[in-house]
Design an enzyme around this catalytic site. Structure first.
Site, PDB file in Angstrom:
ATOM      1  N   THR A  18       0.841  -1.206   0.000  1.00 47.71           N
ATOM      2  CA  THR A  18       0.000   0.000   0.000  1.00 47.71           C
ATOM      3  C   THR A  18       0.874   1.253   0.000  1.00 47.71           C
ATOM      4  OG1 THR A  18      -1.534  -1.249   1.409  1.00 47.71           O
ATOM      5  CG2 THR A  18      -1.975   1.092   1.136  1.00 47.71           C
ATOM      6  N   ARG A  22       7.919  -2.818   2.781  1.00 47.78           N
ATOM      7  CA  ARG A  22       8.139  -2.950   4.224  1.00 47.78           C
ATOM      8  C   ARG A  22       8.509  -4.385   4.553  1.00 47.78           C
ATOM      9  NH1 ARG A  22       3.363   1.060   6.635  1.00 47.78           N
ATOM     10  NH2 ARG A  22       3.803   2.632   5.055  1.00 47.78           N
ATOM     11  N   SER A 118       6.378   3.792   8.489  1.00 50.37           N
ATOM     12  CA  SER A 118       5.239   4.538   9.040  1.00 50.37           C
ATOM     13  C   SER A 118       4.921   4.186  10.487  1.00 50.37           C
ATOM     14  CB  SER A 118       4.037   4.322   8.130  1.00 50.37           C
ATOM     15  OG  SER A 118       2.988   5.152   8.519  1.00 50.37           O
ATOM     16  N   HIS A 119       3.728   3.664  10.717  1.00 46.59           N
ATOM     17  CA  HIS A 119       3.244   3.399  12.073  1.00 46.59           C
ATOM     18  C   HIS A 119       3.731   2.053  12.607  1.00 46.59           C
ATOM     19  CE1 HIS A 119       0.742   1.698   9.042  1.00 46.59           C
ATOM     20  NE2 HIS A 119       0.288   0.823   9.907  1.00 46.59           N
ATOM     21  N   LYS A 131      10.065   4.029   0.504  1.00 50.35           N
ATOM     22  CA  LYS A 131       9.081   4.458  -0.482  1.00 50.35           C
ATOM     23  C   LYS A 131       9.802   5.326  -1.495  1.00 50.35           C
ATOM     24  CE  LYS A 131       5.829   7.043   1.221  1.00 50.35           C
ATOM     25  NZ  LYS A 131       4.504   7.615   1.054  1.00 50.35           N
ATOM     26  N   ASP A 282       2.050   9.919  13.589  1.00 44.77           N
ATOM     27  CA  ASP A 282       2.679   8.594  13.526  1.00 44.77           C
ATOM     28  C   ASP A 282       4.178   8.671  13.217  1.00 44.77           C
ATOM     29  OD1 ASP A 282       2.561   9.301  10.839  1.00 44.77           O
ATOM     30  OD2 ASP A 282       2.137   7.265  10.159  1.00 44.77           O
ATOM     31  N   ASP A 284       6.097   8.495  10.591  1.00 45.09           N
ATOM     32  CA  ASP A 284       6.596   9.377   9.535  1.00 45.09           C
ATOM     33  C   ASP A 284       5.775  10.657   9.397  1.00 45.09           C
ATOM     34  OD1 ASP A 284       4.449   7.824   8.615  1.00 45.09           O
ATOM     35  OD2 ASP A 284       5.058   8.053   6.522  1.00 45.09           O
ATOM     36  N   ASP A 286       2.657  11.403   8.767  1.00 46.07           N
ATOM     37  CA  ASP A 286       1.574  11.675   7.819  1.00 46.07           C
ATOM     38  C   ASP A 286       0.188  11.405   8.414  1.00 46.07           C
ATOM     39  OD1 ASP A 286       1.975   8.945   7.822  1.00 46.07           O
ATOM     40  OD2 ASP A 286       2.139   8.729   5.653  1.00 46.07           O
ATOM     41  N   ARG A 287       0.136  10.680   9.540  1.00 41.52           N
ATOM     42  CA  ARG A 287      -1.169  10.434  10.173  1.00 41.52           C
ATOM     43  C   ARG A 287      -1.384  11.377  11.340  1.00 41.52           C
ATOM     44  NH1 ARG A 287      -2.294   4.034  10.420  1.00 41.52           N
ATOM     45  NH2 ARG A 287      -1.534   3.553   8.336  1.00 41.52           N
ATOM     46  N   THR A 350      -7.607   2.248  -1.246  1.00 45.93           N
ATOM     47  CA  THR A 350      -6.784   2.570  -0.078  1.00 45.93           C
ATOM     48  C   THR A 350      -5.350   2.900  -0.492  1.00 45.93           C
ATOM     49  OG1 THR A 350      -8.103   1.195   1.381  1.00 45.93           O
ATOM     50  CG2 THR A 350      -5.830   1.557   2.038  1.00 45.93           C
ATOM     51  N   GLU A 369      -8.298   9.531   4.495  1.00 42.41           N
ATOM     52  CA  GLU A 369      -8.507   8.101   4.686  1.00 42.41           C
ATOM     53  C   GLU A 369      -8.940   7.858   6.115  1.00 42.41           C
ATOM     54  OE1 GLU A 369      -6.016   5.294   2.214  1.00 42.41           O
ATOM     55  OE2 GLU A 369      -4.503   6.634   3.040  1.00 42.41           O
ATOM     56  N   GLU A 370      -9.596   6.719   6.321  1.00 41.53           N
ATOM     57  CA  GLU A 370     -10.062   6.410   7.667  1.00 41.53           C
ATOM     58  C   GLU A 370      -8.919   6.071   8.617  1.00 41.53           C
ATOM     59  OE1 GLU A 370      -9.210   3.179   8.409  1.00 41.53           O
ATOM     60  OE2 GLU A 370      -8.615   3.112   6.297  1.00 41.53           O
ATOM     61  N   SER A 371      -7.741   5.807   8.057  1.00 41.14           N
ATOM     62  CA  SER A 371      -6.605   5.376   8.862  1.00 41.14           C
ATOM     63  C   SER A 371      -5.848   6.575   9.432  1.00 41.14           C
ATOM     64  CB  SER A 371      -5.681   4.511   8.010  1.00 41.14           C
ATOM     65  OG  SER A 371      -5.350   5.209   6.817  1.00 41.14           O
ATOM     66  N   LYS A 382      -0.391  12.599   2.778  1.00 41.42           N
ATOM     67  CA  LYS A 382      -1.204  12.998   3.909  1.00 41.42           C
ATOM     68  C   LYS A 382      -0.285  13.714   4.905  1.00 41.42           C
ATOM     69  CE  LYS A 382      -1.294   8.239   5.750  1.00 41.42           C
ATOM     70  NZ  LYS A 382      -0.866   7.310   4.708  1.00 41.42           N
ATOM     71  N   ARG A 502      -8.756  -6.137   7.789  1.00 44.10           N
ATOM     72  CA  ARG A 502      -9.434  -4.936   8.264  1.00 44.10           C
ATOM     73  C   ARG A 502     -10.908  -5.041   7.874  1.00 44.10           C
ATOM     74  NH1 ARG A 502      -4.982  -2.276   9.727  1.00 44.10           N
ATOM     75  NH2 ARG A 502      -3.285  -1.882   8.252  1.00 44.10           N
TER      76      ARG A 502
HETATM   77  C1  VG1 Z   1      -2.739   1.359   5.743  1.00 35.29           C
HETATM   78  C2  VG1 Z   1      -3.991   2.213   5.749  1.00 35.29           C
HETATM   79  C3  VG1 Z   1      -4.016   3.105   4.526  1.00 35.29           C
HETATM   80  C4  VG1 Z   1      -2.732   3.943   4.471  1.00 35.29           C
HETATM   81  C5  VG1 Z   1      -1.529   3.030   4.524  1.00 35.29           C
HETATM   82  C6  VG1 Z   1      -0.237   3.798   4.585  1.00 35.29           C
HETATM   83  O1  VG1 Z   1      -2.764   0.488   4.637  1.00 35.29           O
HETATM   84  O2  VG1 Z   1      -5.140   1.422   5.813  1.00 35.29           O
HETATM   85  O3  VG1 Z   1      -5.159   3.927   4.583  1.00 35.29           O
HETATM   86  O4  VG1 Z   1      -2.695   4.712   3.303  1.00 35.29           O
HETATM   87  O5  VG1 Z   1      -1.591   2.198   5.673  1.00 35.29           O
HETATM   88  O6  VG1 Z   1      -0.230   4.680   5.652  1.00 35.29           O
HETATM   89  P1  VG1 Z   1      -3.191  -1.055   4.755  1.00 35.29           P
HETATM   90  O7  VG1 Z   1      -2.959  -1.635   3.396  1.00 35.29           O
HETATM   91  O8  VG1 Z   1      -2.358  -1.641   5.845  1.00 35.29           O
HETATM   92  O9  VG1 Z   1      -4.628  -1.033   5.150  1.00 35.29           O
HETATM   93  V1  VG1 Z   1       1.191   5.020   6.455  1.00 35.29           V
HETATM   94  O10 VG1 Z   1       0.871   6.208   7.500  1.00 35.29           O
HETATM   95  O11 VG1 Z   1       1.576   3.461   6.828  1.00 35.29           O
HETATM   96  O12 VG1 Z   1       2.300   5.518   5.256  1.00 35.29           O
HETATM   97 CO    CO Z   2       2.535   7.072   8.161  1.00 35.72          CO
END
Ligand code: VG1
Ligand code: CO
Length: 547
Positions: A18, A22, A118-119, A131, A282, A284, A286-287, A350, A369-371, A382, A502
Site C-alpha cells: 500500500t 516494508r 510509518s506506524h 518508499k 505517527d 513518519d 503523515d497520520r 486505499t 482516509e479512515e486510517s 497525507k 481490516r
Molecule cells: C494502511 C492504511 C491506509 C494507508 C496506509 C499507509 O494500509 O489502511 O489507509 O494509506 O496504511 O499509511 P493497509 O494496506 O495496511 O490497510 V502510512 O501512514 O503506513 O504511510
Molecule cells: Co505514516
C-alpha cells in the site's frame, strides 16, 4: 569517484505494498537487499523519465527509525554511481513524509526516497521500509511501483560509488566529482509551505489568550517540526509537544496515533487536567489523531469537518475547495459536505498514491482516509501536522470546543457511525481463504440478511483513474445494505508478518441522537464475523485494534 558494479542473485519479494516496501529490519539489512531496491527504483525511474532528471535534486529523508542512517549512506552511494548530480539529504536524516513531499516540490526535485515503515514499530526486531516518491512529491503510482518490482525480479547487479560516508548531522555540501551531496535544514521548506496556508499570527494570538493543547509526537519524525511550529512560532507553552525527540525504536512504542497506542495522551485527555485539544502523529508524520476533552474525533468525521470549515476558517482555502476525495473504506461523511457545497467527491482505493493524479489535475483539494490520514494539495502526501493546524484554525475561529464542533456537524449533516476493526497476526493461508470464499460468494449474498439489514449489493471494489484510465481491481469487498449501511473487508498491504484483516463498519443516522457507536454497529459486527466464520478459521474473532 570510483564506481563498482556488484553482482548478486535477484530478490523476488521486492513488491511495494500500500505504501512502499516494508520488511523486518533484519531482513532489510541482509547483503544487497536495500541496494537492490534502490537500483530497481532508479532503473524504473529511467523508464519513465526522459531528459535531465539526473540534474534535478534527489531528496532523501526518513522517520528516524533504526537503520535510517545506514540506509541513507547506502542510497547516496548508489545514487551517485547512477549519475545523480544533486542529492539532498535531510540533516540528521529525519524528515517526515509530508515534509519530504514539500521539499521535493519546493526544490523541483525529480523524486525522493523516504525511509519509513510509518506506524509499524522500529528497531532491529521490528520493521523497516522504503518508499519512492515522484516529482509531484507524491507516492509513486502503481505503474511505477509495478515497474520497480519488475526490475527488481530481474536485477543481477547494482552500481555503488566507493566514497566515504557523508556527515548527515551537519548542514553543508560535499562534492564527489561533478556531483553534489547537500545536507539541508529539514525545517525550512515545510514550514514555509504551512505558513503559506495558515494564519500563524492568529494562531499565536489564540495561544496567547490561554488556549492549551498537548501534541504527542511519539518519538517520531514530527517531533522537531511540531516543536518548531507549535512552541517556537505559535508560542504554545514549552512542554506542549511531548516525546519530540525521534528515537530509533520510538521509545519501544508503536508510533501509531490511535486510542490503543497513544494511550498516554488518551489518559490525559480523559483526565481532570486535560488541555483543550489533543493530537498525535505517527512514525513518519503523515497520520494524525484529533482529540477534545473526553472526545475522540473519528478520522472520517475529521475529514468532513475540515472540508466543511476550510473555506471559512483557514486562510489558504478561503477561495473554497476544488473538490474532495476519500479512500473507499473511509466513512462517507465527507460526501455529504461535498454534496451540500456542490463539490465533486472521488472514491479511490486505499493508499495515498491514488489521490496524486486527482490533485495534479486540480480535481480535488482535500483528501482523506479512515486510517488517520488527512491532507490537501499543498503537498502530495497525507499530513499530520497540517490536520492539527486545520483543527487549531477551526477552534480559533469558531471559539467552540472540539466536541461542540463535531456535534454541530452531526446535527447539520447526520452522523456516520463508524469503526474499523483490525484482526492482526492472522495466519496467511486461512486469511486468503476467507477472502477468496467471500469473493466467490458475492453474487449469492445479495438479498441475504446481515444482522438486522439486508445486503442489497456485494462487490469487489475496482477503480478506474479518471485522469489516466488505469484500473486497480480487488481493492476491498463491499457488503452494501441500502443507502445507509455498509461493511468493507480487505487485507492490509503494509504488514510484515502474517495477515491483517481490516473490517470497516459504517451506519448512517440522519438525526443525531448521540447513541454509542458500539450499540449502533454491534449487531452488524456479530453478523459479519459469523458470515466470515472468523472463529472457525482463526480460533478467535476479537479484533486487536478498534478505531
Ligand atoms: C494502511 C492504511 C491506509 C494507508 C496506509 C499507509 O494500509 O489502511 O489507509 O494509506 O496504511 O499509511 P493497509 O494496506 O495496511 O490497510 V502510512 O501512514 O503506513 O504511510
Ligand atoms: Co505514516
Amino acid at each position: 569517484m570510483e564506481i563498482e558494479t556488484i553482482k548478486f542473485s535477484p530478490f523476488k519479494d521486492q513488491r511495494p505494498g500500500t505504501s512502499g516496501l516494508r520488511k523486518k529490519t533484519k531482513y532489510f539489512m541482509q547483503e544487497h537487499y536495500l541496494e537492490s531496491f534502490i537500483q530497481a527504483a532508479i532503473n524504473a525511474v529511467r523508464l519513465f523519465n526522459q531528459g535531465d532528471y539526473l540534474q534535478a535534486p534527489l531528496v532523501i529523508g526518513g522517520d528516524g527509525r533504526y537503520y535510517n542512517d545506514q540506509a541513507i549512506q547506502k542510497i547516496i552511494k548508489v545514487a551517485l554511481a547512477n549519475g545523480y548530480q544533486h542529492i539532498m539529504v535531510a540533516c540528521t536524516g529525519v524528515l517526515s513524509t509530508p515534509g519530504t513531499s514539500a521539499v521535493i516540490r519546493t526544490q523541483k526535485a525529480s523524486g525522493g526516497f523516504l525511509l519509513t515503515a510509518s506506524h509499524n514499530p522500529g528497531g532491529m526486531e521490528h520493521d523497516f521500509g522504503i518508499k519512492y516518491n515522484i516529482a509531484n512529491g507524491g507516492p509513486a503510482p502503481e505503474k511505477v511501483t509495478e515497474a520497480i518490482y519488475a526490475q527488481s525480479k530481474e536485477l543481477t547487479e547494482y552500481k555503488v560509488a566507493t566514497v566515504a560516508d557523508v556527515d548527515i548531522n551537519k548542514i553543508g555540501e560535499t562534492m564527489f566529482g561533478s556531483a553534489r551531496v547537500e545536507v539541508f535544514d529539514a525545517l525550512v521548506d515545510y514550514t514555509k509551505v504551512l505558513e503559506s496556508l495558515f494564519d500563524f499570527e492568529m494562531l499565536a494570538a489564540f495561544f496567547k489568550n490561554g488556549f492549551t493543547m498537548r501534541f504527542d509526537a511519539m518519538h517520531a519524525a514530527t517531533g522537531p517540526i511540531a516543536k518548531h511550529i507549535i512552541e517556537r512560532i505559535l508560542g504554545a507553552a514549552p512542554g506542549t509537544v511531548v516525546r519530540a525527540n525521534p528515537l530509533p525504536d520510538f521509545g519501544g512504542l508503536h508510533p501509531d496515533p490511535n486510542q490503543v497506542h497513544a494511550k498516554e495522551l488518551m489518559d490525559l485527555m480523559w483526565s481532570g487536567s486535560a488541555p483543550m485539544f489533543g493530537a498525535a502523529s505517527d512514525g513518519d508524520g503523515d497520520r494524525n489523531m484529533i482529540l477534545g476533552q473526553k472526545f475522540f474525533v473519528s478520522p472520517g468525521d475529521s475529514l468532513a469537518v475540515i472540508a466543511d470549515q476550510a473555506a471559512s476558517c483557514i486562510r489558504g482555502y478561503s477561495k473554497g475547495l476544488s473538490g474532495v476525495a476519500r479512500s473507499m473504506p473511509t466513512s462517507r461523511a465527507v460526501d455529504l459536505v461535498a454534496k451540500a457545497q456542490g463539490l465533486s467527491c472521488y472514491e479511490t482505493p486505499t493508499g495515498w498514491k491514488y489521490f496524486g493524479n486527482l490533485m495534479d489535475a486540480g480535481r480535488c483539494t482535500v483528501c482523506g482516509e479512515e486510517s488517520f490520514g488527512t491532507g490537501s494539495d499543498h503537498v502530495r502526501e497525507k499530513d499530520g501536522l497540517w490536520a492539527v493546524l486545520c483543527w487549531l484554525s477551526i477552534l480559533a475561529k469558531t471559539k467552540l470546543s472540539v466536541a461542540e464542533i463535531v456535534q454541530r456537524h452531526w446535527r447539520k449533516y447526520g452522523r456516520y457511525y463508524y469503526q474499523r476493526h483490525d484482526h492482526e497476526g492472522l495466519a496467511l493461508e486461512p486469511a486468503n481463504e476467507v477472502i477468496a470464499k467471500l469473493r466467490a460468494s458475492l453474487p449469492s449474498l445479495v438479498g441475504q440478511k446481515l444482522g438486522a439489514f439486508t445486503i442489497s449489493a456485494a462487490d469487489d471494489f475496482s477503480y478506474t483513474d479518471p485522469i489516466d484510465s488505469s484500473v486497480s481491481s480487488k481493492q476491498g469487498i463491499r457488503l452494501i445494505c441500502g443507502e445507509d449501511e455498509r461493511v468493507v473487508i480487505r487485507l492490509s498491504g503494509t504488514g510484515t508478518e502474517g495477515a491483517t484483516m481490516r473490517i470497516y463498519y459504517e451506519r448512517f443516522c440522519a438525526r443525531y441522537e448521540g447513541a454509542k457507536v458500539e450499540d449502533m454497529l454491534g449487531d452488524t459486527v456479530r453478523a459479519t464475523k459469523e458470515l466470515l466464520k472468523m472463529k472457525e478459521m482463526f480460533g478467535h474473532d476479537e479484533p486487536d485494534v478498534i478505531t
